[in-house]
Scaffold this motif. Structure first.
Motif, PDB file in Angstrom:
ATOM      1  N   LYS A  54       0.817  -1.223   0.000  1.00 29.03           N
ATOM      2  CA  LYS A  54       0.000   0.000   0.000  1.00 29.03           C
ATOM      3  C   LYS A  54       0.848   1.269   0.000  1.00 29.03           C
ATOM      4  CE  LYS A  54      -3.808  -0.689   3.027  1.00 29.03           C
ATOM      5  NZ  LYS A  54      -4.702  -0.814   3.914  1.00 29.03           N
ATOM      6  N   ASP A  69      -3.393   4.229  -4.501  1.00 32.67           N
ATOM      7  CA  ASP A  69      -4.724   3.783  -4.932  1.00 32.67           C
ATOM      8  C   ASP A  69      -4.635   2.323  -5.337  1.00 32.67           C
ATOM      9  OD1 ASP A  69      -5.893   6.360  -4.655  1.00 32.67           O
ATOM     10  OD2 ASP A  69      -5.021   6.952  -6.584  1.00 32.67           O
ATOM     11  N   ILE A  70      -5.739   1.635  -5.247  1.00 31.62           N
ATOM     12  CA  ILE A  70      -5.770   0.225  -5.649  1.00 31.62           C
ATOM     13  C   ILE A  70      -5.478   0.131  -7.146  1.00 31.62           C
ATOM     14  CG2 ILE A  70      -7.222  -1.827  -5.897  1.00 31.62           C
ATOM     15  CD1 ILE A  70      -8.800  -0.835  -3.438  1.00 31.62           C
ATOM     16  N   LYS A 102      -5.593  -0.858 -10.864  1.00 34.20           N
ATOM     17  CA  LYS A 102      -6.685  -1.367 -11.702  1.00 34.20           C
ATOM     18  C   LYS A 102      -6.094  -2.307 -12.753  1.00 34.20           C
ATOM     19  CE  LYS A 102      -9.926   1.524 -10.070  1.00 34.20           C
ATOM     20  NZ  LYS A 102      -9.693   1.491  -8.646  1.00 34.20           N
TER      21      LYS A 102
END
Length: 183
Positions: free
Chosen positions: A117, A122-123, A125
């Motif tokens: 993280k 941000d996660i 994509k």
């Protein structure tokens, strides 16, 4: 007399191999244990869902079980050399058909990508495996990543080493089994 000796030799050739057939099955579990499927309790005894199923199935056939815990690659090489009878955690790979027979799966796991993280705020994509080529992907040496066609996977000797590489930002993602990682 020659006929009697001939018959006796043939009877012995039939009986002796049957006398030497072992009623013990050697089972090789990977040293990188996978709770809840295979783990050691506080006394160092093997336990787990997969362990219980395999041992119970073999004992129900009046077979003795000799369990051993070895590095994954050694389990597979011993199976190929005929030194091990059963490697329960082996997933299907075409090349293993040269020395192994497969049953129906004992259990299934789900592969997931784990990331740091701190590196990705941000996660990420990712929709398709083909999108992974732009990242450094890590996996465990000897594990089956056949679903990751075209992805260059950096191999670590263990799950712990893989996580360490992730935390040190040497890789972007680690491929891990969800059920094992969450334990």
């Amino acid at each position: 007399m020659k006929i009697l000796v001939f018959i006796l030799i043939h009877v012995l050739l039939i009986i002796i191999p049957n006398l030497s057939i072992s009623r013990t099955v050697s089972v090789c579990w990977e040293a990188e244990l996978k709770p809840p499927y295979i783990f050691k309790d506080l006394q160092g005894k093997l336990k787990g869902v997969a362990y219980d199923i395999v041992v119970q199935a073999l004992k129900s056939q009046n077979l003795n079980v000799k369990n051993m815990v070895l590095p994954w690659k050694r389990c597979l090489s011993n199976a190929a050399a005929g030194k091990v009878d059963l490697v329960p955690n082996a997933s299907f790979k075409e090349q293993r058909l040269k020395f192994a027979h497969y049953s129906l799966p004992l259990y299934t796991t789900h592969l997931m990508l784990v990331y740091n993280k701190e590196k990705f705020k941000d996660i990420p994509k990712i929709q398709k495996i083909s999108e992974l080529h732009k990242f450094k992907i890590g996996g465990v040496l000897g594990f089956n990543y056949s679903k990751f066609v075209g992805v260059d996977i950096i191999r670590a000797n263990s799950r712990k080493t893989l996580i360490d590489q992730l935390l040190l930002n040497r890789i972007d993602f680690a491929i891990l089994q969800k059920e094992v990682f969450n334990e």
